[in-house]
Enzyme design. Structure first.
Site, PDB file in Angstrom:
ATOM      1  N   GLU A 424       0.844  -1.197   0.000  1.00 60.20           N
ATOM      2  CA  GLU A 424       0.000   0.000   0.000  1.00 60.20           C
ATOM      3  C   GLU A 424       0.879   1.246   0.000  1.00 60.20           C
ATOM      4  O   GLU A 424       1.681   1.444   0.906  1.00 60.20           O
ATOM      5  CB  GLU A 424      -0.888  -0.040   1.262  1.00 60.20           C
ATOM      6  CG  GLU A 424      -1.620   1.246   1.562  1.00 60.20           C
ATOM      7  CD  GLU A 424      -2.364   1.178   2.903  1.00 60.20           C
ATOM      8  OE1 GLU A 424      -2.291   0.137   3.599  1.00 60.20           O
ATOM      9  OE2 GLU A 424      -3.013   2.172   3.249  1.00 60.20           O
ATOM     10  N   ASP A 497      -1.171  -1.184   5.780  1.00 62.70           N
ATOM     11  CA  ASP A 497      -1.097  -0.657   7.146  1.00 62.70           C
ATOM     12  C   ASP A 497      -2.055  -1.414   8.054  1.00 62.70           C
ATOM     13  O   ASP A 497      -3.087  -1.905   7.607  1.00 62.70           O
ATOM     14  CB  ASP A 497      -1.496   0.830   7.170  1.00 62.70           C
ATOM     15  CG  ASP A 497      -0.468   1.702   6.454  1.00 62.70           C
ATOM     16  OD1 ASP A 497       0.669   1.213   6.253  1.00 62.70           O
ATOM     17  OD2 ASP A 497      -0.805   2.842   6.098  1.00 62.70           O
ATOM     18  N   ASP A 499      -4.378  -0.572   9.873  1.00 61.31           N
ATOM     19  CA  ASP A 499      -5.494   0.280  10.294  1.00 61.31           C
ATOM     20  C   ASP A 499      -6.705   0.000   9.416  1.00 61.31           C
ATOM     21  O   ASP A 499      -6.672  -0.902   8.578  1.00 61.31           O
ATOM     22  CB  ASP A 499      -5.085   1.764  10.238  1.00 61.31           C
ATOM     23  CG  ASP A 499      -4.678   2.185   8.829  1.00 61.31           C
ATOM     24  OD1 ASP A 499      -4.902   1.397   7.870  1.00 61.31           O
ATOM     25  OD2 ASP A 499      -4.131   3.294   8.672  1.00 61.31           O
ATOM     26  N   ASP A 501      -8.083   1.661   6.932  1.00 62.77           N
ATOM     27  CA  ASP A 501      -7.849   1.805   5.496  1.00 62.77           C
ATOM     28  C   ASP A 501      -7.076   0.625   4.934  1.00 62.77           C
ATOM     29  O   ASP A 501      -7.367   0.125   3.854  1.00 62.77           O
ATOM     30  CB  ASP A 501      -7.063   3.096   5.209  1.00 62.77           C
ATOM     31  CG  ASP A 501      -7.986   4.301   5.159  1.00 62.77           C
ATOM     32  OD1 ASP A 501      -9.218   4.085   5.142  1.00 62.77           O
ATOM     33  OD2 ASP A 501      -7.472   5.435   5.136  1.00 62.77           O
TER      34      ASP A 501
END
Ligand code: 28F
Length: 636
Positions: A424, A497, A499, A501
């Site tokens: 990402e 990541d 998280d 997203d």
């Protein structure tokens, strides 16, 4: 009374001892999955009694102590002395390996779990098992412990009912866990009910107060299964198309309906067993509908003379279908023995579907027009996408297999040794390129969110830069042209990541893989990297924690004091290349999660993606709150 062992008894003991020694050979594994298989084995025997026409209701209960009770209202397992074995037939069923259908008169065993091994295996792997039979006005009971008879079959009462009741407690000496999961049983029993028209299955969870109860009962059988799968989608027409017939002693049932999505959701079953790898029955179905749609399109001038035939992919865009056949002697092939090999199944399904679909289209011209027009649109999109690719190729002046510019490829050319990290963001991509082991690790950075393939047609998908990059990098092609032997990397590792997203991007990627190259997942090539959440530094020593629990554990060991420097990583970008290598990329130290498809419940996976990625917001919210189940932690 002399209690001597005859040859029969010795054989029985040896048989069941073998099951206890190597349980995996009989039920696949001793994990949670194997534990649930015990239930399916017993339920399948009751389903056979329903398929034979003698049972209409099956009750399944998870008892407070995680033992399981299954009750049917069939004829009751015969209790008379079995001629060859010299013991009651019911004892044969529960103590002799593979007693299944071999002893039955006439009919054949059609239903059956993955391994179809029956009640004696469940008995061998249970701390105790009790069977109670209502038959000929009497109630009979027998108890076993770890497969061995505790007392002979005895009469315990009178009744005017008939049926069989089995209660068993899985042996904690055998299984990794003995706690049942209500949802796992629910999904499987619902599927069984869909596949066995008019059979009513009740599931109770008696560990809950009040008891949780669900009933599955579908008069429409697989027609209702299709409606269920399409329940969060928008069908293109309201009827579910249904074909049914028998040929060469094979019973064939097919139900289908198109929806406005671009994906195919076809599930095939043989004798009530899911066949995720398909086989002859699926092949027969596919060639039938492609041929029928093309014939109809030509006859009714919905395809112009100069236009190409509709491809298989075109005719299946937005299709939801169930194919269910019952066959006496199924042969399973392929690596996982899940692909139906009987070629007579192909001609049976092809013949029945061709005849009945042709008739249906003729009788329902408005539906026919909707279906064919949709397929023609899919065809045009496919041709447009191909043209766009051709143009791009020519303007590039490079060959079709040119690898994407953003890809930092590895030097080794042996796919088994190679892996590709899909990363990402450009900045994390940069760190990963620096950190990697060049020989075997390739890096493909993705910019931002990738296209949601659940909401786009093929022409839009195939011009998307990120998607194109992945397809060319992997080398396998997609859909009907997919060829696993061309795969350039043994491991495809998604690194996002830790998280929300990142999780969303990972889900978008998994959706793309699942829809366009599901074999990649099925054959275990897709992984999720696990970057750490925390770094702890103390007196120049460093620890990484991959969860809050782990951080707690480390803190307990090193002591909670002011010398601790704790950093919470908000993204991969915060790690320097060396840290990224140490924590997430070094094959010696990293944690990878292998992505698996729970084949037992595959129709639910489809729903998972549709729910997470489709248009309807409400079901999505419910799902995120409820669970997240398509990723399994297998490879640490
Ligand atoms: C709770 C689990 O296992 N139900 C079953 C039957 C009925 C017959 C049967 C079963 C006979 C000798 C094999 C009855 N009457 N529920 C169940 N219901 N098995 S299992 O026969 C098995 C054969 O060995 C049955 C006449 N024929 C068959």
């Amino acid at each position: 009374m002399a209690n001597e062992y005859g040859a029969e008894q010795i054989q029985i003991l040896e048989g069941l001892e073998a099951v206890r020694k190597r349980p995996g050979m009989y039920i696949g594994s001793t994990s949670e999955r194997g534990l649930h298989h015990l239930v399916y084995e017993i339920v399948d025997n009751a389903v056979d009694e329903a398929l034979a026409g003698f049972c209409s209701v099956i009750d399944v209960s998870i008892n407070e102590d995680n033992s399981i009770t299954v009750v049917d209202n069939g004829r009751g397992i015969p209790v008379g002395i079995h001629e060859k074995a010299g013991i009651p037939a019911v004892e044969v069923v529960f103590t002799i390996l593979h007693a299944g259908g071999k002893f039955g008169g006439g009919g054949y065993k059609v239903s059956g779990g993955l391994h179809g091994v029956g009640a004696s295996v469940v008995n061998a792997l249970s701390e105790w098992l009790e069977v109670e039979i209502s038959r000929d006005g009497k109630v009979y009971r027998q108890r076993y412990e770890r497969g061995q008879v505790v007392y002979k079959l005895k009469e315990v009462g009178k009744t005017d009912q008939t049926g069989t009741k089995v209660t068993f407690k899985p042996d904690a000496e055998i299984f990794d866990t003995t706690v049942y999961n209500f949802d796992t049983l629910k999904v499987r029993l619902r599927e069984t009910a869909f596949l066995t028209k008019a059979l009513k299955i009740n599931l109770n969870d008696k560990r809950q107060d009040p008891v949780v109860e669900r009933t599955f009962h579908y008069e429409g059988g697989i027609k209702e299964f299709v409606e269920y799968i399409n329940r969060h989608k928008d069908p293109l027409y309201s009827k579910v198309i249904y074909c049914e017939g028998e040929k060469d002693n094979i019973l064939v049932e097919v139900a289908l309906q198109h929806n406005d999505s671009f994906n195919e959701s076809t599930y095939s079953f043989v004798n009530n067993i899911n066949t995720p790898e398909g086989g002859m029955h699926l092949t027969g179905f596919r060639s039938a509908i492609t041929k029928v749609f093309n014939d109809y399109a030509r006859t009714n001038k919905l395809l112009k003379e100069k236009e190409d035939n509709l491809s298989g992919d075109d005719s299946r865009e937005g299709l939801t279908a169930i194919i269910s056949i019952k066959i006496e002697d199924p042969q399973f092939e392929g690596q996982t023995k899940q692909k139906l090999g009987n070629s007579e199944a192909r001609s049976a399904v092809e013949g029945i579907v061709t005849e009945q679909m042709t008739y249906f289209l003729e009788q329902n011209p408005s539906i026919a027009k909707i279906i064919i027009n949709e397929a023609v649109l899919a065809q045009r999109a496919r041709i447009a996408a191909r043209k766009a690719r051709d143009v791009a190729r020519k303007s590039n002046l490079s060959d079709s297999m040119a690898l994407p510019g953003k890809l930092a490829d590895c030097s080794d050319k042996n796919p088994e040794k190679c892996e590709i990290y899909i990363v990402e963001g450009d900045s994390a991509g940069g760190s990963a390129k620096t950190a990697r082991s060049r020989a075997t690790q390739a890096i493909l950075p993705l910019r931002g969110k990738i296209l949601n393939v659940e909401k786009a047609r093929i022409d839009k998908i195939l011009v998307n830069e990120e998607i194109k990059a992945m397809i060319t990098a992997f080398g396998t092609g997609i859909h009907d042209n997919f060829d696993i032997s061309k795969l350039r990397y043994g491991k495809i590792i998604i690194m996002t990541d830790a998280d929300v997203d990142g999780a969303h991007i990972a889900t978008l990627l998994l959706t793309f893989f699942y829809r366009f190259m599901p074999e990649l997942i099925r054959q275990g090539h897709v992984y999720l990297a696990q970057p750490p959440l925390y770094k702890l530094e103390k007196n120049r020593k460093v620890w990484y924690a991959y969860s809050d629990d782990e951080l707690d554990k480390i803190l307990k060991e090193v002591g909670r004091d002011t010398n601790n420097k704790i950093q919470r990583y908000k993204g991969l970008g915060e790690m320097d290349p060396e840290q990224l290598w140490e924590t997430t990329m070094d094959p010696e130290r990293r944690i990878l999660l292998r992505v698996a498809i729970d084949e037992e419940n595959e129709s639910e996976i489809d729903l998972t993606f549709n729910t997470l990625m489709g248009d309807k917001v409400e079901p999505r919210r419910e799902f995120i709150e409820a669970n997240a189940k398509f990723v399994k932690n297998l490879d640490i």
